[in-house]
Design a protein around this motif. Sequence first.
Motif, short mmCIF file in Angstrom:
data_model
loop_
_atom_site.label_atom_id
_atom_site.label_comp_id
_atom_site.label_asym_id
_atom_site.label_seq_id
_atom_site.Cartn_x
_atom_site.Cartn_y
_atom_site.Cartn_z
N TRP A 96 -7.01 -8.34 -6.47
CA TRP A 96 -6.97 -7.94 -5.22
C TRP A 96 -7.81 -7.32 -4.78
O TRP A 96 -7.87 -7.69 -3.48
CB TRP A 96 -5.76 -7.11 -4.82
CG TRP A 96 -5.03 -6.61 -3.67
CD1 TRP A 96 -4.50 -5.60 -3.00
CD2 TRP A 96 -5.04 -8.07 -2.38
NE1 TRP A 96 -4.50 -5.93 -1.38
CE2 TRP A 96 -4.25 -7.91 -1.26
CE3 TRP A 96 -3.99 -9.36 -3.23
CZ2 TRP A 96 -3.81 -8.21 -0.35
CZ3 TRP A 96 -3.65 -10.51 -2.23
CH2 TRP A 96 -3.08 -9.82 -0.32
N THR A 100 -9.31 -8.99 -1.37
CA THR A 100 -9.76 -8.17 -0.10
C THR A 100 -10.86 -8.21 0.38
O THR A 100 -11.22 -7.77 2.06
CB THR A 100 -8.54 -7.20 0.37
OG1 THR A 100 -9.00 -6.66 -1.32
CG2 THR A 100 -7.56 -7.48 -0.22
N SER A 107 -7.84 -3.78 2.87
CA SER A 107 -6.59 -2.98 2.32
C SER A 107 -7.14 -1.91 1.38
O SER A 107 -7.80 -1.53 1.29
CB SER A 107 -6.47 -4.58 1.13
OG SER A 107 -6.80 -4.73 0.33
N SER A 108 -5.49 -1.32 0.32
CA SER A 108 -5.51 -0.35 -0.55
C SER A 108 -6.03 -0.39 -2.03
O SER A 108 -4.97 -0.99 -2.64
CB SER A 108 -4.46 0.74 -0.16
OG SER A 108 -4.35 1.55 -1.04
N HIS A 282 -5.38 3.29 4.39
CA HIS A 282 -4.43 3.64 5.42
C HIS A 282 -4.45 4.65 6.80
O HIS A 282 -4.23 4.50 7.73
CB HIS A 282 -3.06 3.33 4.59
CG HIS A 282 -2.75 2.08 4.14
ND1 HIS A 282 -1.58 2.21 3.71
CD2 HIS A 282 -3.38 0.92 3.55
CE1 HIS A 282 -1.30 1.03 2.73
NE2 HIS A 282 -2.61 0.55 2.61
N ALA A 311 -1.90 -7.22 5.20
CA ALA A 311 -2.61 -7.26 4.15
C ALA A 311 -1.71 -5.41 3.64
O ALA A 311 -2.04 -5.53 2.00
CB ALA A 311 -4.18 -6.82 4.57
N TRP A 312 -1.54 -4.52 3.56
CA TRP A 312 -0.81 -3.61 3.41
C TRP A 312 0.73 -3.83 2.60
O TRP A 312 0.32 -3.17 1.52
CB TRP A 312 -1.00 -2.50 4.11
CG TRP A 312 -1.86 -1.68 4.92
CD1 TRP A 312 -3.15 -1.68 4.71
CD2 TRP A 312 -1.87 -0.97 6.53
NE1 TRP A 312 -4.10 -1.48 5.57
CE2 TRP A 312 -3.46 -0.52 6.22
CE3 TRP A 312 -1.27 0.07 6.91
CZ2 TRP A 312 -3.43 0.27 7.64
CZ3 TRP A 312 -1.49 0.67 8.25
CH2 TRP A 312 -2.18 0.72 7.67
N THR A 315 -0.51 -5.69 -0.42
CA THR A 315 -1.03 -5.23 -1.80
C THR A 315 -0.19 -4.73 -3.04
O THR A 315 -0.55 -5.42 -4.72
CB THR A 315 -1.82 -4.00 -1.28
OG1 THR A 315 -2.53 -4.66 -0.01
CG2 THR A 315 -2.23 -3.69 -1.61
#
Length: 337
Positions: A96, A100, A107-108, A282, A311-312, A315
């Motif tokens: 992931w 991203t 994203s995180s 974030h 996206a958050w 994730t």
Amino acid sequence: MVIAVVVIALVFDYTNGFHDAANAIATSVSTRALTPRIALAMAAILNFVGALLGVGVAQTIQGIIRIEEVSSSAVELDRIHALTIVLAALVGAITWNLITWYFGIPSSSSHALIGGIVGAGVASATTVEWDTLVDKVAIPMVASPLIGFLGAFLFMTAIMWAFRKANPHRINRGFRYAQTVSAAGMSLGHGLQDAQKTMGVIVLALVAGGYSDGDDVPLWVIVAAALAIAAGTYSGGWRIMRTLGRKIIDLDPPRGFAAEGVAATVLYVMAMGLHAPVSTTHTITSAIMGSGATKRFSAVRWGVARGIVVAWVLTIPAAALVAIATYFGLAAVIPGN
């Protein structure tokens, strides 16, 4: 196999560094407070230092799933199965992260790792500590960006009021210098938060392999994680830097300072006070939106912001699904699963 899993964990830490490098320095680079290379060097050094400042977040990561200590006398197949769980979690997170990063989506990495751990735990029927997940992860995950947005909005409003009669040129020049401090604070907070997450996964691997009881984090694990995230940070993160620095809003130095200062404060409180593995991505993105909204709400490019929020949301489940698929794929070819 333990060595292989530890190496892959450090690879994740490296991808975390280049994926999240923009978190600490994008605003300072976009306002020309720092040049990109100087900013990256400073961020890498302070990522390393920040990683040495605590292990509370690492212990929270260890507590998400219950991998029992595998004794040295256990059969090899037991150790292989336990390590496969950790490996599947890492593959989910790394996959992931790379997706991203390629598309420039901030994203995180933290929540990709958490999603990977949960997915691997569910797939392997390992106990997932849902109370820990809710109290230490889900609630801070929601709270930190809200605090970042509101805090940056209020802080920037206070700055605007305090300097309302000052010369704009002098104000911008002064806040460019101040951004060196706020960017340094963000870099330290990034290392404090994100390197510890890798430490937690490495300790899980050591427990699975029968080399640790999980009660503490060895010094070599701390140093290795610190070096990996620092190296990843120095290698860049240009795609995401453009998104944070320019696409959300065109920041000026005072707004960049407000966003970085508030975001760094949230990271320290969450890591040192609550031991909560919150997302630097974030937090800083929300703070940028908050400080930018003081111009006028329409100044924030909400279409870009909406894509980031999507996206958050995706994730954790996306990384979990990759981890689940990885676990079952490995289980089909590795003995003991």
